[in-house]
Structure formats: C-alpha cells, structure tokens
Design an enzyme around this catalytic site. Structure first.
Site, mmCIF file in Angstrom:
data_model
loop_
_atom_site.group_PDB
_atom_site.id
_atom_site.type_symbol
_atom_site.label_atom_id
_atom_site.label_comp_id
_atom_site.label_asym_id
_atom_site.label_seq_id
_atom_site.Cartn_x
_atom_site.Cartn_y
_atom_site.Cartn_z
ATOM 1 N N CYS A 54 0.836 -1.208 0.000
ATOM 2 C CA CYS A 54 0.000 0.000 0.000
ATOM 3 C C CYS A 54 0.870 1.257 0.000
ATOM 4 O O CYS A 54 1.528 1.555 0.991
ATOM 5 C CB CYS A 54 -0.907 -0.066 1.234
ATOM 6 S SG CYS A 54 -1.562 1.503 1.794
ATOM 7 N N CYS A 57 0.141 4.008 2.622
ATOM 8 C CA CYS A 57 0.545 3.586 3.975
ATOM 9 C C CYS A 57 1.981 4.003 4.269
ATOM 10 O O CYS A 57 2.327 4.342 5.389
ATOM 11 C CB CYS A 57 0.435 2.069 4.119
ATOM 12 S SG CYS A 57 -1.230 1.429 3.916
#
Length: 131
Positions: A54, A57
């Site tokens: 991700c 993230c």
C-alpha cells in the site's frame, strides 16, 4: 546477531534515541498481543492498519509515528499489517488501507481512512488524548 526476517519493514534503524522500552510505536505480533497491548492498555492507542503493498501507507505510517512520538507517551501507536492479521482487520471492519483507529479502554472512539496531513493528524491525536 541477526533478527528473524520480517519482510520489507520500514527502516527502524533510526530510532528516536530512545530505548526499546519506551518506544511509543510497536508492531502487533498476534491477536493476544493486540488484546494485551491495545485493548487492555490504560493509555489511548492509535492503531495503524497497513500493508506492504500500500503506497499511501508508506506516507502515512512515518508521519503518524512522528506525530505520536511528539505526544511524549500520552498516546501509543500499534501497527497492524493486514496481510499478517486478516482476523483483526475483519474484526475491526477495515475495508481499505491505511485505516487508523483511535482506541481508548478497548473501544474504538474515532477512525479515519487514507492519508492525512500533519495538522489533521495532530487534531486527531489531541482529540483522542483529550488535550
């Protein structure tokens, strides 16, 4: 001494000059660890649900860690890799990453999904701490 490989984690070599004992951020190891260190923690805990794949993230994680560290131990941060802890992600209805929960006395009192800037993160933390 080499540590067991844990996948491509963020370089934690640059700890904030604090001993491991009082680090405000920790990686959740399993469900019972989450129960002990998050749900049963007397302090408020920010839970960062993230994943290696991700992109956002990788932006949010370090930014949030920095903001949590600035709170000088009033709030802790638990990092949960959703690929390692699918059960926790399901239990807390995490449908996208990054999802950040604010927990107090085992209850989710606030949450957000996606990347926030430092001002938004600070407001989120202050609300949780009750500052």
């Amino acid at each position: 001494q080499t540590l067991p490989p844990q996948g491509p984690l963020a370089p934690h070599g640059r700890a904030f000059g604090t001993s491991a004992g009082c680090r405000s951020t920790f990686n959740v190891q399993d469900g019972s660890d989450f129960q002990d260190r998050v749900v049963n923690n007397p302090k408020p805990v920010v839970v960062d649900f993230h994943a290696q794949w991700c992109g956002p993230c990788k932006i949010l994680g370090p930014r949030l860690e920095k903001m949590v560290a600035k709170q000088e131990g009033k709030v802790l941060m638990a990092k949960v890799d959703i690929d390692d802890h699918t059960d926790l992600a399901i239990e807390y209805e995490v449908s996208a990453v990054p999802t950040v929960l604010a927990m107090k006395n085992g209850d989710v009192v606030d949450k957000f999904v996606g990347v926030k800037d430092e001002d938004q993160l600070e407001a989120f933390l202050k609300k949780l701490i009750g500052a």
